[in-house]
Design a protein around this motif. Structure first.
Motif, PDB file in Angstrom:
ATOM      1  N   ASN A  17      17.985  18.741  51.420  1.00  0.00           N
ATOM      2  CA  ASN A  17      18.633  20.046  51.467  1.00  0.00           C
ATOM      3  C   ASN A  17      19.081  20.570  50.111  1.00  0.00           C
ATOM      4  N   ALA A  18      18.769  19.807  49.040  1.00  0.00           N
ATOM      5  CA  ALA A  18      19.181  20.255  47.711  1.00  0.00           C
ATOM      6  C   ALA A  18      18.606  21.639  47.420  1.00  0.00           C
ATOM      7  N   TYR A  19      17.399  21.900  47.919  1.00  0.00           N
ATOM      8  CA  TYR A  19      16.778  23.199  47.602  1.00  0.00           C
ATOM      9  C   TYR A  19      17.568  24.361  48.202  1.00  0.00           C
ATOM     10  N   ILE A  20      18.228  24.101  49.327  1.00  0.00           N
ATOM     11  CA  ILE A  20      19.043  25.165  49.922  1.00  0.00           C
ATOM     12  C   ILE A  20      20.241  25.470  49.031  1.00  0.00           C
ATOM     13  N   ALA A  21      20.843  24.417  48.489  1.00  0.00           N
ATOM     14  CA  ALA A  21      21.980  24.620  47.588  1.00  0.00           C
ATOM     15  C   ALA A  21      21.544  25.389  46.348  1.00  0.00           C
ATOM     16  N   VAL A  22      20.363  25.049  45.801  1.00  0.00           N
ATOM     17  CA  VAL A  22      19.874  25.737  44.597  1.00  0.00           C
ATOM     18  C   VAL A  22      19.650  27.221  44.898  1.00  0.00           C
ATOM     19  N   ALA A  23      19.024  27.511  46.044  1.00  0.00           N
ATOM     20  CA  ALA A  23      18.792  28.913  46.395  1.00  0.00           C
ATOM     21  C   ALA A  23      20.111  29.625  46.671  1.00  0.00           C
ATOM     22  N   ALA A  24      21.086  28.894  47.216  1.00  0.00           N
ATOM     23  CA  ALA A  24      22.375  29.513  47.546  1.00  0.00           C
ATOM     24  C   ALA A  24      23.129  29.917  46.280  1.00  0.00           C
ATOM     25  N   VAL A  25      22.854  29.245  45.148  1.00  0.00           N
ATOM     26  CA  VAL A  25      23.480  29.643  43.885  1.00  0.00           C
ATOM     27  C   VAL A  25      23.071  31.079  43.546  1.00  0.00           C
ATOM     28  N   GLY A  26      21.767  31.362  43.638  1.00  0.00           N
ATOM     29  CA  GLY A  26      21.291  32.713  43.365  1.00  0.00           C
ATOM     30  C   GLY A  26      21.815  33.712  44.383  1.00  0.00           C
ATOM     31  N   MET A  27      21.814  33.284  45.657  1.00  0.00           N
ATOM     32  CA  MET A  27      22.302  34.163  46.719  1.00  0.00           C
ATOM     33  C   MET A  27      23.762  34.522  46.491  1.00  0.00           C
ATOM     34  N   LEU A  68      17.635  36.514  38.191  1.00  0.00           N
ATOM     35  CA  LEU A  68      18.149  35.139  38.211  1.00  0.00           C
ATOM     36  C   LEU A  68      17.992  34.521  39.596  1.00  0.00           C
ATOM     37  N   HIS A  69      18.315  35.299  40.594  1.00  0.00           N
ATOM     38  CA  HIS A  69      18.172  34.857  41.981  1.00  0.00           C
ATOM     39  C   HIS A  69      16.720  34.452  42.236  1.00  0.00           C
ATOM     40  N   GLY A  70      15.782  35.236  41.687  1.00  0.00           N
ATOM     41  CA  GLY A  70      14.370  34.903  41.827  1.00  0.00           C
ATOM     42  C   GLY A  70      14.027  33.596  41.130  1.00  0.00           C
ATOM     43  N   PHE A  71      14.649  33.369  39.972  1.00  0.00           N
ATOM     44  CA  PHE A  71      14.424  32.116  39.246  1.00  0.00           C
ATOM     45  C   PHE A  71      14.899  30.925  40.080  1.00  0.00           C
ATOM     46  N   PHE A  72      16.100  31.042  40.662  1.00  0.00           N
ATOM     47  CA  PHE A  72      16.622  29.951  41.481  1.00  0.00           C
ATOM     48  C   PHE A  72      15.778  29.772  42.744  1.00  0.00           C
ATOM     49  N   ALA A  73      15.280  30.903  43.281  1.00  0.00           N
ATOM     50  CA  ALA A  73      14.402  30.801  44.448  1.00  0.00           C
ATOM     51  C   ALA A  73      13.131  30.033  44.066  1.00  0.00           C
ATOM     52  N   GLY A  74      12.637  30.277  42.830  1.00  0.00           N
ATOM     53  CA  GLY A  74      11.465  29.545  42.352  1.00  0.00           C
ATOM     54  C   GLY A  74      11.755  28.057  42.249  1.00  0.00           C
ATOM     55  N   ALA A  75      12.924  27.728  41.674  1.00  0.00           N
ATOM     56  CA  ALA A  75      13.307  26.312  41.553  1.00  0.00           C
ATOM     57  C   ALA A  75      13.439  25.686  42.939  1.00  0.00           C
ATOM     58  N   ALA A  76      14.059  26.429  43.870  1.00  0.00           N
ATOM     59  CA  ALA A  76      14.220  25.921  45.233  1.00  0.00           C
ATOM     60  C   ALA A  76      12.855  25.701  45.878  1.00  0.00           C
ATOM     61  N   ALA A  77      11.925  26.651  45.621  1.00  0.00           N
ATOM     62  CA  ALA A  77      10.582  26.530  46.193  1.00  0.00           C
ATOM     63  C   ALA A  77       9.889  25.273  45.680  1.00  0.00           C
ATOM     64  N   LEU A  78      10.107  24.946  44.392  1.00  0.00           N
ATOM     65  CA  LEU A  78       9.477  23.745  43.833  1.00  0.00           C
ATOM     66  C   LEU A  78      10.007  22.491  44.517  1.00  0.00           C
TER      67      LEU A  78
END
Lengths: 327, 328
Positions: free
Chosen positions: B58-68, B227-237
């Protein structure tokens, strides 16, 4: 804003009524009908058009109260989830509680209204913005549908129940009568009653409406409850048409509904909109889907088009609005 | 006079920090308390294997939530992020399978994420279309586009080196958890101490005041979305590399989980308040609840309802607390 308004002498190249959103939309709709009819001979047949009416009823029933809500400057994103919840409860109460089917239908309508009422209460009493409240209940109601159904579907309803979803009445799909009645009633309410005028007043300036002594909170409570009730009705029609209940029913309805309303010229900022616009918007969306399907485009690609239509129509509407305001 | 001073204290950063600290402390207590409670009921929940699976998955959810969180603090919303993560994961995976250098496959997700979100930000900020309309439209464009392009086929035979999520730093710390912590700390520091980070709060808190202070609202919003898009990219990875396959469909309702994490983490939906530390803790809490349901013999189908209740309770509490602080 600081610019001086254009003097009266500024020439209008086109008459004002042609620039009205609904008129333009109706013209586009006619053109689309002709083009699609020319492309595919199966398109412009009475059978096909009536069938499209059948398919649009579920979204249409919800689009009417959504028009009211968006006119007040609100939004209801939870409608798709309410459809899912009501569909599940219809099947569940019939199968597991042993309710007779008519009672189960009433129960699911009641739950729909209650779900809408909960939205309305929190929006008016706690002052949670409608967008956020209905995102929360979008999750909550879908979650309840998933939890209650445990991903099991219910089928095998009695034969009479399929009438509303599948049969014809006087040569027209049965549920289309339901939609027609709802359209006429909504149009009269919006256009000819104090209630309807109040909706515009809230959308134009809520504070002013409040200070004018209008029952702002009560009106909002009514329209969100109505939205839930109509979503419940839509769920019953949907179950009757597809003969089964699943917890993922109605997913994405909010997109179709909001796209139809916004495409129909109702301003997302509130204060502007008509039922006729929404009806034309609904027809456009359904024809778009049907036309794309007939030309061999798959269902998933049509939602791409609907998404683009939603954004573009808002863009056009807001730039027209800005020009009208003389900015 | 009283209202004036009270309104003043609300804006006082120390006071605000205290309130936020309490939300974060509350979440930390909830995370630990829940672990103990469920552990008492079923000790297997506390097995190191389970706890690390919960964090890893679930780490990717936390990363995406930073941008959100940044998006919500700026007074906007984004419901397209779940679909975007699905699209970015597929782009990255397709490139990797077709022999592109792994680094290019990784970068592609980040760049595409930034581009899509910056575009949305620009439409919202410069053409003044509400975020909900733009992102609802984009949600269906991305979702429909992804399924019609891929036909829902899964991507398999990914090269081993593609699996970012398999990397363990110093032999113990899994990369997703490391990234989650790193992103959270950097974003929290940036939002708290840099001028551009503070601008997000200013724009979300009072757009007119921000404008008078010389902060460009449109530019800030485009920056936030990029920035949100960048974090979404990191979350996607992280999402794409944690399994051996990528399901080329959009994970259902992922955006709701991400929004829940942000809101429950204390990011005020009225804009202007909130930190990403809270949202990361909330993401962990939500993942923990989902896992706990299984261990206390409750069907996991209830998780979405639990999320709905969590958002509802937090939002109502937030608004009531604000009203009390405003002395109403």
């Amino acid at each position: 804003m600081s610019e001086i308004p254009l003097p009266q002498t500024a020439k209008r190249v086109v008459p004002w009524w042609l620039l009205r959103h609904e008129t333009m939309l109706a013209v586009i709709l006619l053109l689309a009908l002709i083009v699609l009819g020319g492309l595919n001979s199966r398109f412009l047949t009475l059978d096909n058009l009536l069938n499209q009416g059948r398919l649009t009823t579920e979204v249409g029933l919800i689009a009417l109260p959504m028009t009211f809500i968006i006119i007040t400057g609100g939004i209801d994103l939870s409608v798709g989830s309410i459809v899912g919840l009501c569909a599940i409860l219809l099947g569940y109460s019939w199968k597991n509680f042993g309710f007779p089917l008519p009672l189960a239908i009433c129960f699911s309508l009641l739950v729909g209204a209650a779900a809408g009422l909960l939205n309305g209460i929190v929006i008016t009493r706690v002052k949670v913005p409608p967008l956020i409240m209905t995102i929360a209940t979008l999750a909550l109601y879908r979650g309840l549908a998933e939890g209650i159904s445990q991903a099991r579907s219910v089928r095998g309803y009695p034969e009479w129940f399929y009438f509303i979803g599948q049969e014809n009445l006087f040569g027209v799909p049965a549920q289309l009568w339901l939609l027609l009645i709802a359209i006429v009633v909504s149009a009269i309410v919006l256009d000819r009653t104090t209630f309807g005028r109040t909706l515009y007043a809230i959308g134009n300036n809520e504070t002013a409406a409040r200070f004018s002594g209008l029952p702002v909170d009560r009106v909002k409570l009514i329209i969100y409850t109505l939205s839930g009730l109509m979503a419940g009705l839509s769920a019953c029609v949907l179950v009757s048409r597809v003969t089964t209940t699943r917890s993922d029913m109605g997913i994405g309805y909010e997109l179709d509904v909001i796209a139809a309303v916004v495409l129909g010229g109702t301003s997302i900022f509130g204060g502007v909109g008509t039922i006729w616009g929404t009806v034309v918007g609904l027809a456009m969306i359904q024809l778009l889907k049907n036309g794309l399907a007939l030309t061999g485009v798959k269902g998933d690609a049509t939602i791409v088009v609907i998404g683009a239509v939603l954004i573009l129509s808002t863009l056009v509407a807001s730039s027209l609005q800005r020009r009208r305001d003389g900015v | 006079m009283t209202t004036l001073t009270l309104a003043g204290t609300e804006a006082d950063p120390r006071r605000r920090l205290k309130v936020l600290a309490s939300q974060e402390a509350l979440l930390a207590i909830a995370v630990i308390g829940l672990a103990i409670a469920v552990g008492l009921y079923n000790p297997r929940f506390l097995a190191a294997r389970n706890l690390s699976d919960v964090l890893l998955g679930n780490a990717y959810i936390a990363v995406a939530a930073v941008g959100m969180s940044m998006v919500i603090v700026s007074g906007n919303i984004d419901i397209s992020v779940g679909a975007l993560i699905g699209v970015l994961a597929t782009i990255s995976g397709t490139l990797a399978v077709n022999g592109a250098p792994i680094v290019v496959a990784w970068l592609a997700a980040l760049v595409a994420g930034v581009l899509v979100m910056a575009l949305q930000g620009a439409i919202i900020a410069y053409l003044r279309i509400p975020a909900i309309v733009v992102t609802l439209g984009m949600l269906s464009i991305l979702k429909g586009g992804l399924i019609s392009v891929t036909g829902g086929k899964w991507i398999t035979d990914l090269p081993d080196s593609f699996h970012l999520a398999d990397i363990e730093l110093f032999g113990v710390l899994p990369f997703p958890v490391f990234l989650m912590i790193l992103v959270t700390i950097l974003a929290a520091l940036w939002m708290r101490y840099s001028a551009s980070g503070r601008a997000i709060y200013a724009v979300g808190g009072n757009a007119e005041a921000a404008r008078l202070c010389g902060i460009s609202q449109p530019r800030t919003i485009v920056m936030v979305f990029a920035l949100h898009g960048f974090f979404a990219g990191a979350a996607a990875l992280l999402y794409a590399t944690q399994l051996r396959v990528i399901q080329s469909t959009v994970p259902p309702n992922l955006e709701l989980t991400i929004i829940t994490a942000s809101v429950v983490g204390g990011v005020s939906i009225l804009g202007g308040v909130g930190t990403v530390i809270g949202s990361t803790l909330a993401a962990v809490l939500i993942a923990e609840i989902a896992s706990a349901l299984v261990f206390i013999d409750v069907s996991p189908y209830w998780i979405r309802a639990v999320q709905g209740v969590l958002i509802l309770v937090t939002v109502i509490a937030d608004i009531l607390r604000r009203r009390r602080m405003a002395g109403a």
